[in-house]
Scaffold this active site. Structure first.
Site, short mmCIF file in Angstrom:
data_model
loop_
_atom_site.label_atom_id
_atom_site.label_comp_id
_atom_site.label_asym_id
_atom_site.label_seq_id
_atom_site.Cartn_x
_atom_site.Cartn_y
_atom_site.Cartn_z
N SER A 153 -0.49 -3.84 12.23
CA SER A 153 0.12 -4.85 11.37
C SER A 153 1.30 -5.52 12.08
CB SER A 153 0.57 -4.23 10.05
OG SER A 153 1.51 -3.22 10.32
N LYS A 210 -9.64 -2.38 1.77
CA LYS A 210 -9.30 -1.25 2.65
C LYS A 210 -10.06 0.02 2.25
CE LYS A 210 -6.24 -3.75 4.87
NZ LYS A 210 -6.61 -4.27 6.22
N CYS A 260 1.29 -8.09 14.07
CA CYS A 260 1.02 -8.62 15.41
C CYS A 260 0.42 -10.02 15.35
CB CYS A 260 0.09 -7.71 16.18
SG CYS A 260 0.86 -6.15 16.66
N ARG A 301 2.13 -12.17 -0.68
CA ARG A 301 0.75 -12.43 -0.24
C ARG A 301 0.17 -13.72 -0.81
NH1 ARG A 301 -1.71 -8.55 3.43
NH2 ARG A 301 0.00 -7.09 3.71
N HIS A 345 -11.24 -2.45 11.71
CA HIS A 345 -10.11 -3.29 11.26
C HIS A 345 -9.93 -4.42 12.28
CE1 HIS A 345 -5.58 -3.42 10.05
NE2 HIS A 345 -6.30 -4.26 9.34
N ARG A 361 0.84 -1.19 0.00
CA ARG A 361 0.00 0.00 0.00
C ARG A 361 0.89 1.25 0.00
NH1 ARG A 361 -2.16 1.01 4.29
NH2 ARG A 361 -1.26 -0.60 5.60
N TYR A 367 -1.21 -3.40 -6.85
CA TYR A 367 -1.05 -4.13 -5.60
C TYR A 367 -2.38 -4.23 -4.83
CZ TYR A 367 -0.06 -5.38 -0.89
OH TYR A 367 -0.13 -6.00 0.32
N ASP A 399 -9.80 -9.86 9.12
CA ASP A 399 -9.32 -8.49 8.87
C ASP A 399 -10.33 -7.38 9.15
OD1 ASP A 399 -7.13 -6.86 8.09
OD2 ASP A 399 -7.99 -6.54 6.12
#
Ligand code: TSX
Ligand code: MN
Length: 596
Positions: free
Chosen positions: A261, A219, A263, A378, A239, A69, A210, A286
């Site tokens: 992010s 998102k 975690c 990904r 989120h 991103r 992407y 997510d």
């Protein structure tokens, strides 16, 4: 097709601007999907993986400049700058549209314009929203087919109703006879734009292929645009993962959890409990959309239909259910490609075969010093393939949420788990979420990056107004006694000699078990200035060697350290100015007073 005049007019308008060679309405069928994938294989932008090892799965390498991103090119375009708030990039809508329209002129020359009707959330759910994405990327089409409910069925549900228009181009028109590259995108970062117009519910994306920049349902729609709709309409777009937890007595509750992010949110969402008798089931990894039902229960749906997860470090050890989800019908981007037609990434659980092709299309020979997978490589996998997908994951009513979890990577100060004293205190907890990062990377004196509610990159409006929205949700709850309880967890606390104090992963069920007991009202807790912490004996550590001696340190609340933390919190809160809720200021004052 469709008789929806707004949709027909909108597609026509953009076809005139972008000037594609043709316009194709995506129907979502298996046959169409195979045709697009075959075309990409023939064109050299996709590789079909070994049918024996990974059936119906495909491999892509992005352009090396288009791997993540682009936060500094992500804009919230509102009439007033203050409505975007201090944490977002802002530009006035008219100015942004004028600037971007120049770029969009002829941007799809030599390409096909795909029209993708999609639903975020189960088709026909009250909580679901319909979007339509225009794109010139077949990669986007095949990914959207996994990540959303997509195609003709969506047009049938849409009828002549309203939809959220999303326009996307890779920004790389082809001259007559010009050969395409394997991953077209804008060559200059300043030519990329991820723009949101929350006042008119529009998304304009230019120049990147992407995932987070191009799969606009995720998102852009499900978080940035949906968060502003939720603010207007009195619901929550967060989120958060959603999981069901069942204890050995067969009692089941759902929780939703927000983490910054890196975690391990996806790992937690489908965790394999280390204690027999417990069961974890996954609704989503997510995003959560939540509304109160007629009984005043907060219910959550996962607006997505797949997982778009970070591949490196995913293994049968760290996340077996994710590994099993991507056994087939999956897409891999920027991983390694092995000589036998399979994928590889660091810590996948086996050695990298000699001759593996790297994400930059170099050849790896054993011992050579090349990066095999990009760290942000990904997988795209259907949620339905997750072995522990929850039986209610597609229930249009959503699942009842009993608890919210917040957390981050905090090597000190923050105990393994603590519970908020009430709703407003829990909102304060969410507002101070932060995670350790290398201090140098962000130029902060303390290495904590604040990421309130893990929403920092995904906020569609002023973060201060968002905090107020959370306060209001509690104040206006139809049945206050049914509001979820709020907890904070920290799997990442370290001893002074730098060792993790908690084993994490499947052993996190021991903490989730305590949270479940609190929700059911089965266990007492100890009040501290920061909230309720467990009595040591109430965290089950049976079978964890050496853990007992670590529990005091792991659960410690050090007033001195928390007073230092208060200074950092105050510094962070100062940026919100007038938009910052007085209720959170009051929570801060209460905390500070109780620490003295
Ligand atoms: O995902 C993680 N979780 C949540 C799992 C359900 N990770 C990986 C984070 C990067 C995405 C974790 N890392 C967790 C965790 O709970 N905890 C840790 C820290 C840790 C790392 C390795 C060990 C222990 C803790 N290893 C050994 O003790 C052998
Ligand atoms: Mn995310």
């Amino acid at each position: 097709m469709t008789k929806n005049q707004k949709l027909l007019d909108w597609v026509k308008e953009w076809a005139e601007i972008c000037q594609p060679d043709n316009v194709y309405w995506v129907d979502g069928s298996e046959e169409e999907n195979q045709r697009l994938l075959n075309e990409m294989v023939e064109a050299g932008s996709a590789v079909k993986l070994n049918e024996e090892k990974r059936p119906n799965s495909y491999y892509f390498q992005s352009d090396p400049s288009d791997v993540a991103r682009v936060e500094n090119r992500t804009f919230i375009c509102t009439e007033k700058e203050e409505d975007a708030g201090p944490t977002n990039n802002w530009m006035a809508p008219d100015k942004m549209k004028a600037e971007m329209l120049e770029s969009y002129k002829g941007c799809m020359k030599g390409r096909t314009m795909y029209v993708i009707p999609f639903s975020m959330g189960p088709l026909g759910s009250d909580i679901a929203k319909i979007g339509v994405e225009i794109t010139d990327s077949a990669y986007v089409v095949v990914n959207m087919r996994i990540m959303t409910r997509m195609g003709k069925a969506v047009l049938d549900v849409l009828g002549d109703g309203d939809f959220i228009p999303c326009i996307h181009t890779v920004g790389a028109p082809l001259e007559p006879g010009q050969k395409d590259v394997k991953w077209p995108c804008a060559s200059n970062i300043d030519d990329k734009y991820i723009s949101h117009f929350p006042e008119t519910n529009e998304i304009w994306s230019f120049g990147s292929g992407y995932g987070g920049n191009a799969l606009l349902g995720k998102k852009c729609l499900a978080l940035r645009i949906a968060s502003t709709m939720a603010n207007r309409e009195g619901w929550l777009a967060e989120h958060m993962l959603i999981m069901g937890i069942t204890n050995p007595a067969g009692e089941k509750k759902y929780i939703a959890a927000a983490f910054p992010s890196a975690c391990g949110k996806t790992n937690l969402a489908m965790l394999v409990p280390s204690i027999p008798g417990y069961k974890v089931e996954c609704v989503g990894d997510d995003i959560a959309w939540m509304k109160f039902d007629e009984e005043g229960v907060l219910r959550a749906i996962n607006p997505e239909a797949g997982f778009f997860g970070v591949a490196p470090d995913t293994s049968m050890k760290t996340n077996p259910n994710a590994m099993l989800s991507l056994n087939e019908n999956s897409i891999f981007t920027n991983t390694g490609l092995t000589p036998d037609g399979d994928i590889w990434w660091p810590a996948i659980g086996w050695d990298c075969p000699d001759g593996t092709i790297t994400w930059k299309n170099e050849k790896y020979t054993t011992g050579s010093d090349v990066q095999i997978a990009h760290p942000n490589a990904r997988f795209t996998a259907p949620a339905s393939q997750c072995p522990v997908i929850d039986p209610l994951w597609e229930d249009p009513k959503g699942v009842p949420i009993s608890a919210f979890l917040f957390g981050g990577r905090r090597p000190n100060t923050v105990p393994l788990v603590y519970q908020a004293k009430d709703w407003n205190h829990g909102v304060f907890m969410g507002s101070i979420v932060g995670s350790e990062v290398t201090a140098a990377a962000i130029g902060l004196k303390a290495g904590v990056r604040r990421d309130p509610f893990a929403m920092l990159p995904f906020m569609g409006y002023n973060m201060g107004d968002y905090f107020q929205h959370w306060i209001n949700i509690g104040a206006n709850a139809p049945a206050p006694e049914k509001l979820p309880m709020i907890f904070n967890v920290n799997w990442f606390r370290k001893s002074d000699d730098g060792k993790f104090l908690w084993p994490g992963f499947g052993d996190n069920i021991r903490v989730l078990g305590w949270i479940l007991d609190r929700v059911i009202g089965k266990v007492d807790a100890v009040e501290t200035p920061i909230g309720f912490i467990p009595k040591k004996e109430d965290i089950n550590i049976d079978g964890l060697e050496g853990q007992a001696e670590l529990m005091d340190e792991l659960l410690e609340v050090d007033n001195k350290r928390w007073l230092d933390e208060c200074e950092l919190i105050a510094e962070h809160q100062a940026q919100f100015g007038d938009a910052f809720p007085k209720e959170l200021k009051a929570e801060y004052e209460k905390l500070k007073a109780s620490l003295k």
